[in-house]
Design an enzyme around this catalytic site. Structure first.
Site, PDB file in Angstrom:
ATOM      1  N   SER A  28     -14.625   6.983  68.750  1.00  0.00           N
ATOM      2  CA  SER A  28     -15.036   5.685  69.272  1.00  0.00           C
ATOM      3  C   SER A  28     -16.148   5.876  70.295  1.00  0.00           C
ATOM      4  O   SER A  28     -15.980   6.598  71.282  1.00  0.00           O
ATOM      5  CB  SER A  28     -13.831   4.985  69.927  1.00  0.00           C
ATOM      6  OG  SER A  28     -14.236   3.805  70.577  1.00  0.00           O
TER       7      SER A  28
ATOM      8  N   CYS B  65      -2.441   6.058  71.416  1.00  0.00           N
ATOM      9  CA  CYS B  65      -3.120   5.351  70.325  1.00  0.00           C
ATOM     10  C   CYS B  65      -2.565   3.941  70.105  1.00  0.00           C
ATOM     11  O   CYS B  65      -3.068   3.199  69.270  1.00  0.00           O
ATOM     12  CB  CYS B  65      -3.026   6.163  69.028  1.00  0.00           C
ATOM     13  SG  CYS B  65      -1.371   6.684  68.609  1.00  0.00           S
TER      14      CYS B  65
END
Length: 209
Positions: free
Chosen positions: A30, A156
């Site tokens: 990301s 996560c």
């Protein structure tokens, strides 16, 4: 992949801090983790890996397309990653010194605490600890009141308020888990103040419970 099995590597946390290890087939990350635009991700497919292209083009139909590539965001992601990689070694060294100080201080000042993970073979900017008898969300709230934003649960899926499945698989304390992530601008003074506040916060929660 390893032994002929394709391996997908989630490098979101590690890519800004250390070189990518060998053995992966597909790597995802990301861009916001290293100063790129939020909402921009990267997917690297190693040559020779079988995969199905999800983007518009010759090998996908309009029905399969999920959107076009945001070229400016991709360029920004590449430029910011290049800049971060250039100073990665220096930043990682500084972050590791701070997280080692956090680990040592917590172990010395808080009773019945567990610090999972290898003390050396780990990401340089993250410290995880669990305090026996202390609810992780309560500890997060109290630390937030003191001016510190930390996390709990699974890295996560931190919004699900569930214990970390990784810590559970490791066989260590998963309830009451707190994850401290440093960033490039974290100062020694901030770390010192956190370590000054933390033992009293933990003791206060234990006393109330």
């Amino acid at each position: 992949g390893l032994g002929g099995v394709p391996l997908v590597c989630d490098a979101a946390a590690s890519l800004p801090w250390e070189p990518v290890p060998e053995g992966w087939s597909v790597l995802a990350a990301s861009a916001r983790k290293w100063g790129g635009l939020a909402g921009c991700g990267i997917l690297v497919v190693r040559k020779g890996t079988r995969w199905r292209n999800p983007f518009p083009g010759e090998d996908s139909s309009p029905q399969e397309a999920i959107g076009e590539v945001d070229v400016p965001a991709a360029v920004a992601a590449a430029a910011s990653l290049r800049a971060v990689a250039a100073e990665r070694e220096e930043l990682a060294k500084r972050a590791r010194e701070l997280t080692e100080r956090i680990r040592e201080h917590i172990a010395a000042t808080i009773p019945e605490v567990e610090l999972p993970g290898d003390p050396a073979d780990r990401l340089p900017h993250i410290v995880t600890f669990s305090c026996l008898g202390v609810d992780g969300e309560v500890l997060l709230t109290e630390l937030n009141r003191a001016g510190f934003a930390v996390s709990s649960g699974s890295a996560c899926a931190s919004t699900r308020l569930r214990p970390s499945h990784v810590l559970q698989a490791m066989g260590v304390l998963s309830h009451g888990n707190v994850r401290v992530s440093l960033h490039r601008e974290t100062t020694e003074a901030e770390v010192d103040r956190f370590l000054e506040v933390l033992p009293g916060v933990v003791e206060g929660i234990r006393r109330l419970s």
